[in-house]
Enzyme design. Structure first.
Site, PDB file in Angstrom:
ATOM      1  N   GLY A   1      10.946  -2.470   5.728  1.00  0.00           N
ATOM      2  CA  GLY A   1      10.192  -3.730   5.645  1.00  0.00           C
ATOM      3  C   GLY A   1       9.818  -4.029   4.200  1.00  0.00           C
ATOM      4  O   GLY A   1      10.101  -5.108   3.670  1.00  0.00           O
ATOM      5  N   HIS A   2       9.194  -3.039   3.548  1.00  0.00           N
ATOM      6  CA  HIS A   2       8.826  -3.202   2.134  1.00  0.00           C
ATOM      7  C   HIS A   2      10.077  -3.448   1.281  1.00  0.00           C
ATOM      8  O   HIS A   2      10.090  -4.332   0.416  1.00  0.00           O
ATOM      9  CB  HIS A   2       8.165  -1.934   1.598  1.00  0.00           C
ATOM     10  CG  HIS A   2       6.878  -1.548   2.281  1.00  0.00           C
ATOM     11  ND1 HIS A   2       6.765  -0.410   3.049  1.00  0.00           N
ATOM     12  CD2 HIS A   2       5.663  -2.134   2.287  1.00  0.00           C
ATOM     13  CE1 HIS A   2       5.527  -0.315   3.493  1.00  0.00           C
ATOM     14  NE2 HIS A   2       4.827  -1.347   3.054  1.00  0.00           N
TER      15      HIS A   2
ATOM     16  N   MET B   1       0.835  -1.204   0.000  1.00  0.00           N
ATOM     17  CA  MET B   1       0.000   0.000   0.000  1.00  0.00           C
ATOM     18  C   MET B   1       0.872   1.258   0.000  1.00  0.00           C
ATOM     19  O   MET B   1       0.386   2.359   0.300  1.00  0.00           O
ATOM     20  CB  MET B   1      -0.941   0.006   1.205  1.00  0.00           C
ATOM     21  CG  MET B   1      -1.896  -1.182   1.202  1.00  0.00           C
ATOM     22  SD  MET B   1      -3.398  -0.885   2.138  1.00  0.00           S
ATOM     23  CE  MET B   1      -2.735  -0.586   3.764  1.00  0.00           C
TER      24      MET B   1
END
Ligand code: AMP
Length: 267
Positions: free
Chosen positions: A21-22, A15
């Site tokens: 993290g992404h 999103m």
């Protein structure tokens, strides 16, 4: 809509509002595939009324730059009107979606499963990458892929954390400075509980007592706890028996809702 697929695509659905993290998921995919696709879509279908759809952090330009630097080949950032041209067929995974996040956020996982199924059909990845941070989402997707015979591999990556233990999340941007300094207590509480539970075989009563005490500790530190439980790693039902399990927690600090979990083998 035409497929974005090639023979070997690694896919990371997101999103946006990227953090480490992404980016870790993207770099992981980069090492394993000919081509890496990231979707960036704040999916209205998974937000309930009164949730943070409108204020969800968005910064597409920065996200594009970060994804490019992480070696991503294709960014797919559709508008809601493009992806949902009319009221959508829904994918509803039974049982597991009624618990925990599903109970607090009714309909949330129907929105997640539906958009992920659509994205899988558009992107046609060989493997899709998700983070254990959203443990219930991982298990819902795993169940959907299995039940619907989707020919897609899944890779779940460990939670990436700040140096003080706070799980990275786009929603951490909502934390006030005071709440930010209290937030790492959530992970600390899980780690402490996890080492107690892993240490020796406890009776059900002792496990219950430890969970109750930890909830009380969190509340006295300003957390409004939605749930703190020990669940199995299959259908996420409460467990007290030996085997793969996870401690899961959701709590609000001020207006920010944080979730976290710690997987463990219960002796
Ligand atoms: P989101 O943009 O929040 O939907 O997240 C996109 C993907 O990144 C999901 O699979 C998340 O589980 C994963 N993710 C989010 N935060 C983290 C984190 N701290 N560590 C690892 N993966 C994460």
């Amino acid at each position: 809509m035409a497929s974005l697929g090639g023979p070997d695509v690694g896919f990371v659905p997101t999103m946006g509002a990227f953090h480490e993290g992404h980016l870790t998921l993207m770099r992981n995919a980069r090492q394993r595939h000919e081509s890496v696709c990231v979707s960036l879509f704040v999916n209205p279908l998974q937000f309930g009324r009164g949730e943070d759809l409108e204020m969800y952090p968005r910064n597409e330009e920065r996200d594009f730059e970060l994804a490019t630097a992480a070696g991503v080949d294709t960014m797919f950032a559709p508008s809601a009107a493009e992806l949902y041209t009319r009221e959508s067929t829904l994918v509803r995974v039974p049982d597991i979606t009624e618990l925990w996040e599903g109970e607090v956020r009714p309909g949330h996982f129907d929105g997640v499963a539906t958009v992920v199924a659509k994205l899988f059909n558009i992107v046609r990845p060989r493997i899709a990458y998700f983070g254990w941070k959203d443990i219930q989402q991982c298990l819902v997707i795993r169940r959907m892929v299995s039940d619907l015979n989707m020919q897609i591999g899944l890779d779940f990556h460990d939670t990436v954390r700040e140096s003080d233990g706070l799980a990275l999340s786009s929603r951490n941007a909502y934390l006030t400075p005071n709440d930010r300094s209290a937030a790492p207590l959530l992970h600390r509480a899980l780690s402490r509980l996890s080492s107690i539970l892993r240490g020796s075989q406890l009776t059900q009563e002792l496990i219950d007592l430890n969970l109750t005490q930890t909830k009380a500790d969190l509340r006295s530190n300003g957390f409004d706890v939605d749930y703190l439980e020990l669940v199995n790693l299959d259908d996420m039902k409460k467990t007290r028996t030996a085997g793969p399990a996870a401690l899961i927690v959701a709590a609000r600090l001020g207006t920010t809702r944080l979730i976290d979990n710690e997987r463990l083998d219960l002796p």
